[in-house]
Design a protein around this motif. Structure first.
Motif, PDB file in Angstrom:
ATOM      1  N   SER A 148      -4.366  -4.055  -5.421  1.00  0.00           N
ATOM      2  CA  SER A 148      -2.970  -4.497  -5.439  1.00  0.00           C
ATOM      3  C   SER A 148      -2.176  -3.528  -6.308  1.00  0.00           C
ATOM      4  O   SER A 148      -2.602  -3.202  -7.418  1.00  0.00           O
ATOM      5  N   VAL A 149      -1.049  -3.068  -5.794  1.00  0.00           N
ATOM      6  CA  VAL A 149      -0.158  -2.200  -6.564  1.00  0.00           C
ATOM      7  C   VAL A 149       1.119  -2.987  -6.808  1.00  0.00           C
ATOM      8  O   VAL A 149       1.891  -3.243  -5.872  1.00  0.00           O
ATOM      9  N   ARG A 150       1.307  -3.405  -8.035  1.00  0.00           N
ATOM     10  CA  ARG A 150       2.395  -4.314  -8.372  1.00  0.00           C
ATOM     11  C   ARG A 150       3.753  -3.764  -7.940  1.00  0.00           C
ATOM     12  O   ARG A 150       4.091  -2.617  -8.198  1.00  0.00           O
ATOM     13  N   GLY A 151       4.504  -4.609  -7.270  1.00  0.00           N
ATOM     14  CA  GLY A 151       5.839  -4.235  -6.838  1.00  0.00           C
ATOM     15  C   GLY A 151       5.876  -3.376  -5.593  1.00  0.00           C
ATOM     16  O   GLY A 151       6.949  -3.023  -5.112  1.00  0.00           O
ATOM     17  N   VAL A 152       4.689  -3.025  -5.058  1.00  0.00           N
ATOM     18  CA  VAL A 152       4.652  -2.156  -3.875  1.00  0.00           C
ATOM     19  C   VAL A 152       3.891  -2.830  -2.735  1.00  0.00           C
ATOM     20  O   VAL A 152       4.456  -3.170  -1.701  1.00  0.00           O
ATOM     21  N   GLY A 153       2.582  -3.020  -2.903  1.00  0.00           N
ATOM     22  CA  GLY A 153       1.796  -3.612  -1.828  1.00  0.00           C
ATOM     23  C   GLY A 153       0.312  -3.456  -2.072  1.00  0.00           C
ATOM     24  O   GLY A 153      -0.172  -3.665  -3.190  1.00  0.00           O
ATOM     25  N   TYR A 154      -0.416  -3.019  -1.034  1.00  0.00           N
ATOM     26  CA  TYR A 154      -1.870  -2.944  -1.102  1.00  0.00           C
ATOM     27  C   TYR A 154      -2.374  -1.575  -0.660  1.00  0.00           C
ATOM     28  O   TYR A 154      -1.741  -0.885   0.137  1.00  0.00           O
ATOM     29  N   GLN A 155      -3.565  -1.230  -1.168  1.00  0.00           N
ATOM     30  CA  GLN A 155      -4.156   0.083  -0.914  1.00  0.00           C
ATOM     31  C   GLN A 155      -5.661  -0.056  -0.764  1.00  0.00           C
ATOM     32  O   GLN A 155      -6.299  -0.837  -1.481  1.00  0.00           O
TER      33      GLN A 155
END
Length: 224
Positions: A210-217
């Motif tokens: 999870s990349v806070r404020g962005v989405g998923y990777q």
């Protein structure tokens, strides 16, 4: 459908390529470096860029370097600059093909297909805890047990893997999986990510970030 960014300032040639490529691919046609960059900046989601080298406002080499530094993308060059130095420059930038003009349309179509086929979507994912088969949409655990999770869940997993190392926003995921006409909530995406992590166990926690404020990777790097 695979997406192609076509960058060609010759109107006649561009119209021919655009019309023919659209029979098999989703194509965006730009006639300059600035227009190509504008299109790319909106989505960064192209599978292949077909680049003319001599553009009215810059070089296709310059554009290729800029695209490559921003997001993973395959590219090939179409150009009248067929000298050895130019060809070497193109391949040093990472070009899949360097096709001198004039060329036979059928040859170009074959080369485009070969490039895309060589980088075809992920069909199987082998992890420590299980094997995910994206053709059968199944997950085989180390115990031999086979599970069939919701197809949408595995499509999102496949999307994250294919776009890695990019971070995908929830909106990007929704548009790719459901299309712009349907509008599931962000919570739907979050719930699917939770299920995927549970399904993959330790591998899910390690690779789906999870990349806070962005989405998923999907990450292949070890967590620190």
């Amino acid at each position: 459908m695979r997406k192609i960014l076509l960058v060609e300032d010759d109107i006649s040639l561009g119209e021919t390529l655009n019309e023919r490529l659209k029979r098999d691919y989703e194509v965006s046609w730009a006639k300059s470096l600035s227009e190509a960059w504008s299109l790319f900046s909106k989505t960064k989601d192209y599978d292949l860029a077909i680049l003319d080298v001599g553009l009215p406002d810059g070089s296709g080499f310059e554009l290729a370097a800029k695209l490559k530094a921003t997001a993973p993308i395959l590219f090939l060059f179409l150009t009248a600059q067929a000298d050895a130095e130019s060809r070497l420059q193109g391949f040093e930038l990472g070009a899949e093909e360097y096709i001198p003009k004039p060329f036979h349309l059928k040859e170009l179509l074959i080369r485009v297909k070969h490039v895309l086929d060589a980088h075809a979507p992920t069909r199987e994912l082998q992890l420590d805890s299980c094997v995910v088969n994206f053709t059968q949409m199944s997950v085989t655990k180390k115990t031999g047990q086979i599970e069939y999770p919701p197809v949408t869940d595995l499509k999102i997993l496949q999307l994250l893997i294919e776009k890695s190392p990019r971070v995908l926003s929830r909106d990007e995921i929704m548009n790719e999986i459901w299309g712009v006409d349907k509008n599931p909530s962000h919570r739907t995406i979050d719930n699917i990510i939770v299920r995927l992590r549970q399904l993959l166990g330790d591998d899910g926690e390690k690779h789906i970030r999870s990349v806070r404020g962005v989405g998923y990777q999907w990450s292949t790097e070890e967590a620190t």
